[in-house]
Design a protein around this motif. Structure first.
Motif, mmCIF file in Angstrom:
data_model
loop_
_atom_site.group_PDB
_atom_site.id
_atom_site.type_symbol
_atom_site.label_atom_id
_atom_site.label_comp_id
_atom_site.label_asym_id
_atom_site.label_seq_id
_atom_site.Cartn_x
_atom_site.Cartn_y
_atom_site.Cartn_z
ATOM 1 N N GLY A 1 5.992 3.718 4.021
ATOM 2 C CA GLY A 1 5.016 3.511 2.965
ATOM 3 C C GLY A 1 4.475 2.098 2.956
ATOM 4 N N ALA A 2 5.367 1.111 3.076
ATOM 5 C CA ALA A 2 4.937 -0.290 3.051
ATOM 6 C C ALA A 2 4.076 -0.620 4.264
ATOM 7 N N TRP A 3 4.418 -0.070 5.421
ATOM 8 C CA TRP A 3 3.708 -0.401 6.657
ATOM 9 C C TRP A 3 2.280 0.126 6.620
ATOM 10 N N GLU A 4 2.113 1.426 6.329
ATOM 11 C CA GLU A 4 0.769 1.988 6.269
ATOM 12 C C GLU A 4 -0.063 1.318 5.180
ATOM 13 N N SER A 5 0.576 1.051 4.038
ATOM 14 C CA SER A 5 -0.145 0.416 2.932
ATOM 15 C C SER A 5 -0.581 -0.997 3.293
ATOM 16 N N LEU A 6 0.270 -1.727 4.002
ATOM 17 C CA LEU A 6 -0.089 -3.085 4.412
ATOM 18 C C LEU A 6 -1.274 -3.059 5.371
ATOM 19 N N ILE A 7 -1.278 -2.111 6.296
ATOM 20 C CA ILE A 7 -2.401 -2.002 7.232
ATOM 21 C C ILE A 7 -3.700 -1.748 6.456
#
Length: 390
Positions: free
Chosen positions: A98-104
């Motif tokens: 969740g954090a990775w996709e959201s950061l992108i």
């Protein structure tokens, strides 16, 4: 960064490391089940946390937990060590999910390029898969030249230190989340925000279908054991494993080049991938396992396309929470599948349970038609018996 993150030669053969140290396939599968349960418990809370803190630092902490887990596996190659190391990897998986996709998406939104998210996410996935493929190519000659599994593990750990530095080097775009939150002072947080987001069918359907399709992407974990059961030497196992990641590269390319692909086409792709996996598992030739790559190509394409259509409709300040809800569902599906694999295993052969998983992929395939089409196709009528994005 995605390439370095997935350049983990030891992970290609870590099941062999534990098998050589007396940890059987049943125990390994049991830990995978506990792994899925752990991620299940932490998934949504970690997503909510990622919507409140600096996502870069949360990801750096997640990478640190994974490194610690790898170290535990290397110094304590027993069932207990597998459990402890697996628990640390659970922390990594939950925090990064969740954090990775959201950061992108945040990084792109910060430069007014959010519309390129589908293509960029597909490319990020491809670079990650290329990193894993490179890891397999490194592991093959290394093992062939006599490098031990333990030495390969320590080399992997040293190389992975770079991921922490790379994620912290990304620009700080927390203002994107704060801007989203400020646009609606009464915007709900946590569970309330999740419930509100899921009332939008355009969000809910990608969440549900992403969970159903992604939760079945667990066959690769047992490919090394499948290859060994079919007579492949340990030095050649990474090459068999590589075919799975080639499939992921193909799926990423489909998503990158045709982000507006119709849901009906994706449904055919997933169904065909499940069918070829059934054939691969029923065939004695180890090289037939390469057919599993087609299923992974379909799963990757569906995952990326569905994620892009979901992210476009989710506010930045709840983006990680909603994405984690999808991962929560995937963990449930994966946990059930792993229980089936564990119960049905014949000694060190996981084929019977994996057959059940492959059949489930075939069954789920037609339901992918429920995934909302892209906005470019939104003006085209959908079948009357299928919900559309609101």
């Amino acid at each position: 960064m995605a390439f370095v993150d997935e350049f983990v030669p030891f992970v290609v053969v870590f099941t062999l490391w534990f098998d050589d140290n007396g940890v059987g396939v049943g125990q390994i599968s049991t830990v995978f089940v506990m792994w899925a349960i752990g991620v299940l418990v932490l998934e949504v809370p970690s997503g909510a946390l990622a919507d409140r803190v600096d996502r870069r630092r949360l990801l750096a902490a997640a990478f640190g937990a994974r490194l610690a887990g790898l170290a535990v596996w290397l110094v304590w190659p027993t069932f207990g060590g597998l459990l402890v190391g697996g628990a640390l990897w659970v922390l990594h998986d939950a925090a990064a999910s969740g954090a990775w996709e959201s950061l992108i998406h945040d990084e792109l939104e910060a430069v007014d390029a959010a519309d390129t998210y589908p293509t960029l996410l597909a490319r990020v996935g491809q670079f990650g898969n290329a990193g894993f493929a490179a890891a397999a190519l490194v592991a093959t000659p290394a093992l062939g030249l006599g490098v031990g599994l333990r030495d390969l593990g320590w080399l992997t750990l040293a190389l992975q230190l770079a991921t922490i530095a790379l994620v912290l080097s990304l620009p700080d775009v927390r203002w994107v989340v704060e801007r989203s939150r400020s646009l609606d002072d009464e915007a709900p947080e946590g569970p309330s925000a999740l419930r509100q987001a899921l009332t939008n069918r355009g969000v809910a359907l990608p969440v549900l279908l992403g969970a159903a399709v992604g939760g079945r992407a667990i066959i690769d974990e047992d490919v090394p054991l499948l290859a060994r059961e079919r007579g492949v030497s340990d030095a050649t196992v990474p090459l068999v494993f590589l075919t799975v990641w080639i499939g992921l590269m193909v799926g990423g390319e489909v998503a990158a080049r045709v982000p507006d692909i119709r849901s009906s086409q994706l449904a055919v792709f997933v169904t065909l991938g499940g069918a070829t996996t059934v054939v691969a598992l029923l065939t004695d030739s180890p090289w037939a396992l390469a057919l599993i790559g087609l299923a992974y190509a379909a799963i990757e394409a569906t995952w990326v396309v569905g994620d892009a259509r979901m992210q476009a409709l989710v506010p930045a300040h709840v983006r990680a929470t909603v994405t984690s809800a999808r991962e929560f569902g995937a963990a449930v599906v994966a946990g059930v599948a792993l229980v089936v694999i564990t119960i049905a295993a014949r000694a060190d052969d996981p084929t019977p349970g994996l057959l059940a998983v492959a059949v489930a992929i075939v069954i789920v395939g037609p339901f992918v038609t429920w995934l909302p089409n892209s906005r470019r196709n939104a003006n085209e009528p959908a079948p009357k018996d299928r919900p559309v994005a609101s």
